[in-house]
Design a protein around this motif. Sequence first.
Motif, PDB file in Angstrom:
ATOM      1  N   ALA A  90      38.589  52.998  50.749  1.00  0.00           N
ATOM      2  CA  ALA A  90      39.885  52.322  50.905  1.00  0.00           C
ATOM      3  C   ALA A  90      39.697  50.888  51.409  1.00  0.00           C
ATOM      4  N   LEU A  91      38.635  50.683  52.181  1.00  0.00           N
ATOM      5  CA  LEU A  91      38.420  49.349  52.763  1.00  0.00           C
ATOM      6  C   LEU A  91      37.602  48.415  51.873  1.00  0.00           C
ATOM      7  N   LEU A  92      37.012  48.986  50.834  1.00  0.00           N
ATOM      8  CA  LEU A  92      36.100  48.199  50.004  1.00  0.00           C
ATOM      9  C   LEU A  92      36.788  47.057  49.240  1.00  0.00           C
ATOM     10  N   PRO A  93      37.914  47.321  48.530  1.00  0.00           N
ATOM     11  CA  PRO A  93      38.525  46.227  47.744  1.00  0.00           C
ATOM     12  C   PRO A  93      38.926  45.037  48.615  1.00  0.00           C
ATOM     13  N   LEU A  94      39.478  45.305  49.777  1.00  0.00           N
ATOM     14  CA  LEU A  94      39.882  44.205  50.664  1.00  0.00           C
ATOM     15  C   LEU A  94      38.661  43.361  51.057  1.00  0.00           C
ATOM     16  N   GLN A  95      37.574  44.050  51.444  1.00  0.00           N
ATOM     17  CA  GLN A  95      36.377  43.305  51.866  1.00  0.00           C
ATOM     18  C   GLN A  95      35.806  42.502  50.703  1.00  0.00           C
ATOM     19  N   ARG A  96      35.831  43.109  49.515  1.00  0.00           N
ATOM     20  CA  ARG A  96      35.258  42.396  48.350  1.00  0.00           C
ATOM     21  C   ARG A  96      36.130  41.207  47.969  1.00  0.00           C
ATOM     22  N   GLN A  97      37.443  41.381  48.132  1.00  0.00           N
ATOM     23  CA  GLN A  97      38.354  40.270  47.820  1.00  0.00           C
ATOM     24  C   GLN A  97      38.063  39.088  48.743  1.00  0.00           C
ATOM     25  N   ILE A  98      37.877  39.394  50.019  1.00  0.00           N
ATOM     26  CA  ILE A  98      37.618  38.327  50.994  1.00  0.00           C
ATOM     27  C   ILE A  98      36.279  37.653  50.666  1.00  0.00           C
ATOM     28  N   ALA A  99      35.303  38.467  50.270  1.00  0.00           N
ATOM     29  CA  ALA A  99      33.998  37.903  49.893  1.00  0.00           C
ATOM     30  C   ALA A  99      34.144  37.004  48.675  1.00  0.00           C
ATOM     31  N   GLU A 100      34.962  37.453  47.723  1.00  0.00           N
ATOM     32  CA  GLU A 100      35.145  36.687  46.496  1.00  0.00           C
ATOM     33  C   GLU A 100      35.807  35.337  46.765  1.00  0.00           C
ATOM     34  N   ASP A 101      36.704  35.329  47.744  1.00  0.00           N
ATOM     35  CA  ASP A 101      37.356  34.059  48.105  1.00  0.00           C
ATOM     36  C   ASP A 101      36.335  33.063  48.659  1.00  0.00           C
ATOM     37  N   GLY A 102      35.240  33.575  49.187  1.00  0.00           N
ATOM     38  CA  GLY A 102      34.099  32.723  49.536  1.00  0.00           C
ATOM     39  C   GLY A 102      34.179  32.013  50.870  1.00  0.00           C
ATOM     40  N   ARG A 103      33.110  31.253  51.136  1.00  0.00           N
ATOM     41  CA  ARG A 103      32.976  30.515  52.400  1.00  0.00           C
ATOM     42  C   ARG A 103      33.343  31.397  53.582  1.00  0.00           C
TER      43      ARG A 103
END
Length: 223
Positions: free
Chosen positions: A112-125
Amino acid sequence: MNQPIVIAIDGPVASGKTAVGRLLAQRLGYKFLDTGLLYRAITLLALESGLDLSDEQCLVEMANPLPFEVSFDDAGEVSLFASGRDIAPFVNSPEVAEATSRVAVVLGVRMALLPLQRQIAEDGRVVMVGRDIGTVVVPKASFKLYLTASSEERTRRRYQEFLNQGRSVEYREVQEQLIQRDYRDEKRAVAPLRKAKDAKLLKTDGLTEIEVVQSIVELLENS
Ligand code: DC
């Protein structure tokens, strides 16, 4: 310096990753996400709702959809709101910490927490710290670090942190909790704590936070 987009820092309890990650993010002008907060938030809300933490199905239902929202302020610091309430001040107690290491073993909660973390990673910096950032969440992170320190040093740090927060805790209790949490984090079947093969290893015994940040900046400059 060749600045990577995502800096993944993993390591055990009280290895210094949160303090160091935050300072590093400030130095680079990146966002900072301590992913432990996300697991703590779910645990806090589960405890507040009186859920039985051994009931995996209830925990997974509680985590889907995520019962809180994450946002970053201009300084790159995260806020956590659940139904309009700022829950960040409540997630750092020893009780929540202990319960979180049990909730974090549940596959459905991690998913459940994976998509949120990946989204934040994708946003970068962003500097992201946790247990499985370099191994599972962002295996292609531009720079990976595994921070650690001896369990004695980590117990001393955690004990001091509790004293600074005005909490009355026994040193021995802190030590036992740390050993138990290490054990759960390292031995769980799903996304256990371990160093990614391509992560740099940094031992922080006897180093100040500033010294650790300086070492990381040097590693980044040479990467
Ligand atoms: O870093 P912390 O003490 O705030 O983490 C709380 C718990 O959450 C800890 O037992 C490990 C777990 N955790 C995890 O399993 N994966 C992460 N990426 C971050 C934390």
